[in-house]
Enzyme design. Structure first.
Site, PDB file in Angstrom:
ATOM      1  N   LYS A  95      -9.052  58.316 -41.771  1.00 18.25           N
ATOM      2  CA  LYS A  95      -9.716  57.086 -41.315  1.00 18.25           C
ATOM      3  C   LYS A  95      -9.333  55.938 -42.245  1.00 18.25           C
ATOM      4  CE  LYS A  95     -12.750  56.791 -44.873  1.00 18.25           C
ATOM      5  NZ  LYS A  95     -12.780  55.652 -45.844  1.00 18.25           N
TER       6      LYS A  95
ATOM      7  N   ASP B  54     -19.326  60.803 -45.649  1.00 17.03           N
ATOM      8  CA  ASP B  54     -18.399  60.446 -44.570  1.00 17.03           C
ATOM      9  C   ASP B  54     -18.256  61.531 -43.508  1.00 17.03           C
ATOM     10  OD1 ASP B  54     -17.886  58.012 -45.716  1.00 17.03           O
ATOM     11  OD2 ASP B  54     -15.911  58.540 -46.507  1.00 17.03           O
TER      12      ASP B  54
END
Length: 290
Positions: A9, A131
């Site tokens: 990401k 995350d």
């Protein structure tokens, strides 16, 4: 054998807000999955086994920890042979370990026939890292709280990025500590990102992403960690400047670093620019769409 891709990401924006009672910081970030992926393969086994080329002992890897956490959560005693092929660099701000953990939970849920919902898997994942839950709600999401409060967002336009990582890795704990120390030296209040401004900024960034407004996007992106990290690792700031000089429309550090990404008009331009960054880790990728 079951095989799952674990995407990296980037953060289009990352605002660090106040420190919480549990020791974490509240954040607001717009996170987006990209085509750079690790690969996890799962097969039945009598015991739990993780095979990876990393120097990190298997028991310290988030994939192994995810498997153990899933066993504890469900009472499952089955084993698995997990092969992890890494493409996402460690300590890069790209979420590789968290994505691997999320994919491990998904894969083992299927392999072991546990039938847990994604919400249950996210709950287990949240105990492993802030995350991890995002990788159940991608490819694009607003992350709040310590990163576990997520609002998935639709996105139809892919963007071409050039990732460059210098040979340094940034510890997330150090980055938070350095940012907190600077803010303390300014009596805290002046340096804290205003939450109202952050709310508005993320909405504007999302609107720009939806319509492909690169000029507006450049004016809005930010990363609260950049000043501290670049102060310690000036090469990261130099890479931002080099990406812009090579034709990137914008450049930003991802997460707590050390990867910097540049946004290019198309893949051909990004590939041409990539030749300027040897011998650093360098990849041309696209953002994922809904």
């Amino acid at each position: 054998m079951l095989t799952i891709k674990a995407p990296a990401k980037i953060n289009w924006t990352l605002s660090v807000l106040d420190k919480r009672a549990d020791g974490y910081h509240n954040i607001r970030s717009l996170m987006h999955c990209i085509t750079l992926c690790d690969t996890l393969s799962f097969s039945p086994a009598d015991t739990l086994e993780l095979i990876t080329g990393m120097e990190l002992p298997p028991e310290q890897n988030l994939v192994f920890k995810a498997a153990r956490s899933l066993q504890q959560f469900t009472g499952c005693t089955r084993g698995a042979r997990i092969v992890l092929n890494k493409e996402i660099p460690w300590g890069a701000g790209l979420g590789g370990g968290s994505s691997d953990a999320a994919s491990a939970l998904r894969g083992l849920n299927t392999l072991w026939g546990l039938r847990l919902s994604e919400e249950e898997l996210k709950m287990v994942g949240g105990t492993l890292g802030s995350d991890v839950p995002f990788f159940f709600d991608g490819p694009l999401a607003l992350a709040e709280g310590r990163g576990e409060v997520l609002t998935p967002l639709a996105i139809e336009i892919p963007y071409t990025l050039l990732l460059v990582k210098p040979p340094v890795s940034v510890a997330t704990a150090w980055a938070y500590g350095a940012l907190s120390a600077r803010r303390s030296s300014f009596a805290g209040r002046r340096e804290l990102t205003n939450k109202g401004n952050s709310d508005n900024n993320i909405q504007l960034i999302y609107e720009a992403l939806k319509v492909g407004d690169r000029t507006r996007l450049k004016a809005l992106i930010r990363n609260d960690f950049e000043d501290e990290v670049i102060g310690r690792y000036p090469v990261i700031g130099a890479l931002k400047g080099q990406l812009l000089a090579c034709g990137a429309g914008l450049a930003l550090m991802s997460g707590s670093g050390s990867t910097v990404f540049g946004l290019f008009e198309n893949r051909e331009q990004a590939v041409a620019a990539s030749h300027q960054f040897a011998p650093y880790f360098c990849r041309v990728v696209e953002t994922l769409t809904s």
